[in-house]
Design a protein around this motif. Structure first.
Motif, PDB file in Angstrom:
ATOM      1  N   CYS A   1      -9.903  -9.872 -10.874  1.00 53.86           N
ATOM      2  CA  CYS A   1      -8.867  -9.312 -11.767  1.00 53.86           C
ATOM      3  C   CYS A   1      -7.800  -8.643 -10.912  1.00 53.86           C
ATOM      4  CB  CYS A   1      -9.465  -8.372 -12.799  1.00 53.86           C
ATOM      5  SG  CYS A   1     -10.755  -7.309 -12.213  1.00 53.86           S
ATOM      6  N   PHE A   2      -7.162  -9.456 -10.105  1.00 54.14           N
ATOM      7  CA  PHE A   2      -6.224  -8.954  -9.090  1.00 54.14           C
ATOM      8  C   PHE A   2      -5.005  -9.854  -9.087  1.00 54.14           C
ATOM      9  CE2 PHE A   2      -4.979  -8.032  -4.652  1.00 54.14           C
ATOM     10  CZ  PHE A   2      -5.219  -6.677  -4.596  1.00 54.14           C
ATOM     11  N   SER A   3      -3.835  -9.268  -9.012  1.00 51.29           N
ATOM     12  CA  SER A   3      -2.617 -10.082  -8.941  1.00 51.29           C
ATOM     13  C   SER A   3      -1.953  -9.882  -7.600  1.00 51.29           C
ATOM     14  CB  SER A   3      -1.626  -9.654 -10.016  1.00 51.29           C
ATOM     15  OG  SER A   3      -2.108 -10.014 -11.254  1.00 51.29           O
ATOM     16  N   LEU A   4      -1.637 -10.976  -6.953  1.00 51.05           N
ATOM     17  CA  LEU A   4      -0.959 -10.881  -5.668  1.00 51.05           C
ATOM     18  C   LEU A   4       0.557 -10.929  -5.896  1.00 51.05           C
ATOM     19  CD1 LEU A   4      -3.118 -13.395  -3.588  1.00 51.05           C
ATOM     20  CD2 LEU A   4      -3.223 -10.899  -3.566  1.00 51.05           C
ATOM     21  N   PRO A   5       1.298 -10.134  -5.147  1.00 51.00           N
ATOM     22  CA  PRO A   5       2.765 -10.182  -5.289  1.00 51.00           C
ATOM     23  C   PRO A   5       3.315 -11.502  -4.740  1.00 51.00           C
ATOM     24  CG  PRO A   5       2.114  -8.662  -3.544  1.00 51.00           C
ATOM     25  CD  PRO A   5       0.852  -9.141  -4.175  1.00 51.00           C
ATOM     26  N   PRO A   6       4.374 -12.057  -5.365  1.00 53.13           N
ATOM     27  CA  PRO A   6       4.922 -13.322  -4.864  1.00 53.13           C
ATOM     28  C   PRO A   6       5.650 -13.148  -3.532  1.00 53.13           C
ATOM     29  CG  PRO A   6       6.211 -12.494  -6.727  1.00 53.13           C
ATOM     30  CD  PRO A   6       5.050 -11.565  -6.570  1.00 53.13           C
ATOM     31  N   ALA A   7       5.583 -14.199  -2.706  1.00 52.05           N
ATOM     32  CA  ALA A   7       6.309 -14.269  -1.419  1.00 52.05           C
ATOM     33  C   ALA A   7       6.184 -12.993  -0.597  1.00 52.05           C
ATOM     34  CB  ALA A   7       7.778 -14.610  -1.673  1.00 52.05           C
ATOM     35  N   ALA A   8       4.965 -12.472  -0.502  1.00 51.04           N
ATOM     36  CA  ALA A   8       4.755 -11.183   0.164  1.00 51.04           C
ATOM     37  C   ALA A   8       4.113 -11.313   1.548  1.00 51.04           C
ATOM     38  CB  ALA A   8       3.865 -10.301  -0.705  1.00 51.04           C
ATOM     39  N   PHE A   9       3.397 -12.418   1.797  1.00 48.03           N
ATOM     40  CA  PHE A   9       2.539 -12.464   2.990  1.00 48.03           C
ATOM     41  C   PHE A   9       2.979 -13.556   3.973  1.00 48.03           C
ATOM     42  CE2 PHE A   9      -0.072 -10.722  -0.434  1.00 48.03           C
ATOM     43  CZ  PHE A   9      -0.444  -9.517   0.139  1.00 48.03           C
ATOM     44  N   ASP A  10       2.926 -13.211   5.245  1.00 52.38           N
ATOM     45  CA  ASP A  10       3.176 -14.188   6.308  1.00 52.38           C
ATOM     46  C   ASP A  10       1.907 -14.985   6.617  1.00 52.38           C
ATOM     47  OD1 ASP A  10       5.984 -13.263   7.305  1.00 52.38           O
ATOM     48  OD2 ASP A  10       4.806 -11.436   6.995  1.00 52.38           O
ATOM     49  N   LEU A  11       0.771 -14.419   6.215  1.00 55.18           N
ATOM     50  CA  LEU A  11      -0.513 -15.066   6.496  1.00 55.18           C
ATOM     51  C   LEU A  11      -1.508 -14.640   5.427  1.00 55.18           C
ATOM     52  CD1 LEU A  11      -2.476 -16.534   8.589  1.00 55.18           C
ATOM     53  CD2 LEU A  11      -2.937 -14.251   9.488  1.00 55.18           C
ATOM     54  N   ILE A  12      -2.303 -15.602   4.949  1.00 53.08           N
ATOM     55  CA  ILE A  12      -3.439 -15.255   4.087  1.00 53.08           C
ATOM     56  C   ILE A  12      -4.677 -15.882   4.721  1.00 53.08           C
ATOM     57  CG2 ILE A  12      -4.513 -15.524   1.813  1.00 53.08           C
ATOM     58  CD1 ILE A  12      -1.728 -15.547   0.575  1.00 53.08           C
ATOM     59  N   VAL A  13      -5.728 -15.087   4.890  1.00 47.62           N
ATOM     60  CA  VAL A  13      -6.994 -15.655   5.364  1.00 47.62           C
ATOM     61  C   VAL A  13      -8.055 -15.452   4.284  1.00 47.62           C
ATOM     62  CG1 VAL A  13      -6.451 -15.379   7.812  1.00 47.62           C
ATOM     63  CG2 VAL A  13      -7.732 -13.594   6.663  1.00 47.62           C
ATOM     64  N   ASN A  14      -8.836 -16.496   4.091  1.00 45.21           N
ATOM     65  CA  ASN A  14      -9.927 -16.475   3.101  1.00 45.21           C
ATOM     66  C   ASN A  14     -11.140 -17.130   3.763  1.00 45.21           C
ATOM     67  OD1 ASN A  14     -10.336 -16.985  -0.383  1.00 45.21           O
ATOM     68  ND2 ASN A  14     -11.764 -17.811   1.082  1.00 45.21           N
ATOM     69  N   PHE A  15     -12.115 -16.326   4.119  1.00 45.42           N
ATOM     70  CA  PHE A  15     -13.310 -16.856   4.785  1.00 45.42           C
ATOM     71  C   PHE A  15     -14.552 -16.549   3.966  1.00 45.42           C
ATOM     72  CE2 PHE A  15     -10.476 -17.369   8.262  1.00 45.42           C
ATOM     73  CZ  PHE A  15     -11.059 -18.325   9.087  1.00 45.42           C
ATOM     74  N   TYR A  16     -15.264 -17.606   3.635  1.00 48.08           N
ATOM     75  CA  TYR A  16     -16.572 -17.487   2.971  1.00 48.08           C
ATOM     76  C   TYR A  16     -16.482 -16.707   1.659  1.00 48.08           C
ATOM     77  CZ  TYR A  16     -18.035 -19.831   7.067  1.00 48.08           C
ATOM     78  OH  TYR A  16     -18.131 -20.793   8.046  1.00 48.08           O
ATOM     79  N   TYR A  17     -15.480 -17.070   0.890  1.00 50.91           N
ATOM     80  CA  TYR A  17     -15.313 -16.522  -0.455  1.00 50.91           C
ATOM     81  C   TYR A  17     -14.654 -17.614  -1.289  1.00 50.91           C
ATOM     82  CZ  TYR A  17     -13.888 -13.617  -4.346  1.00 50.91           C
ATOM     83  OH  TYR A  17     -13.709 -13.095  -5.600  1.00 50.91           O
TER      84      TYR A  17
END
Ligand SMILES: C[S@@+](CC[C@H](N)C(=O)[O-])C[C@H]1O[C@@H](n2cnc3c(N)ncnc32)[C@H](O)[C@@H]1O
Length: 207
Positions: free
Chosen positions: A110-126
């Motif tokens: 239940c989380f909203s990410l802001p648009p065009a905010a990140f230079d990098l997103i990492v998602n490991f083992y989720y």
């Protein structure tokens, strides 16, 4: 030590089951290892291998960060890092080790990410499929996504894992097809080691 704690729609709706389960796991690991660094405190090899694709600076999101192994690696490389995890224990440990971390205790379901905010997103083992369109939106143009998690192949070793938590063949590549895919592979990590894992791994850039 500032840690941000986010609740859904301002209500105290944190699903304590997942948080409690992961807190218990981290607590047990810590007792078992008696203070030694756990594998969760080290950066994932796929992240390290693909560090040439990391932006030189800017803001990174580490989704389901755990104890901050990846976050620490990114901070060392000069990035600012926001790390989000449901386990308050994990977030507190990461923040104690990494004072500059923007540490967030929150439930990503239940989380909203802001648009065009990140230079990098990492998602490991989720694995939370409904976050994927948000990842694409939340990357800046030129931003990089690095993703690795378990595939259904894992059931040959661990038939107890619920298939919903495992990627189907080709699923990760298809989900991020609108990004420029730089690296994609499916296969076994650490095949002869203590914890072999069947994974899909991806590095992709937003055009
Ligand atoms: C297998 S660990 C991976 C940790 C880290 N990404 C790594 O590679 O070492 C999965 C992480 O997901 C977190 N998690 C599980 N459900 C979550 C949720 N709904 N929201 C945020 N984090 C969650 C757990 O607390 C745990 O730290």
């Amino acid at each position: 030590m500032q840690i941000i704690r986010l609740y859904h729609a301002g209500l105290n709706l944190m699903p304590t089951h997942d948080a409690a389960r992961w807190n218990a796991r981290y607590r047990a690991d810590n007792e078992h290892l008696d203070g030694m660094r756990t594998s969760f405190e080290r950066p994932r090899p796929f992240l390290v291998e693909n560090s040439p694709y990391l932006p030189a600076s800017g803001l990174a999101l580490d989704a389901a960060m755990g104890l901050g192994g990846n976050a620490g690696f990114l901070i060392e490389r000069g990035l600012r890092v926001a790390g989000v995890d449901i386990s308050d224990l994990a977030v507190r440990c990461a923040k104690a080790r990494l004072p500059s971390l923007q540490a967030v205790i929150a439930d990503l379901t239940c989380f909203s990410l802001p648009p065009a905010a990140f230079d990098l997103i990492v998602n490991f083992y989720y694995l939370q499929r409904d976050l994927w369109p948000q990842y694409i939106r939340a990357l800046k143009p030129g931003g990089v996504l690095i993703f690795e998690t378990l595939t259904q192949e894992m059931m040959t070793l661990r038939p107890d894992i619920e298939p919903v938590y495992l990627l189907a063949p080709g699923e990760l590549r298809k989900a991020f097809a609108e990004l420029e895919i730089i690296v994609y592979r499916e296969g076994w990590v650490n095949p002869h080691g203590k914890h072999p894992r069947a994974v899909a791994s991806l590095v992709a850039r937003k055009p």
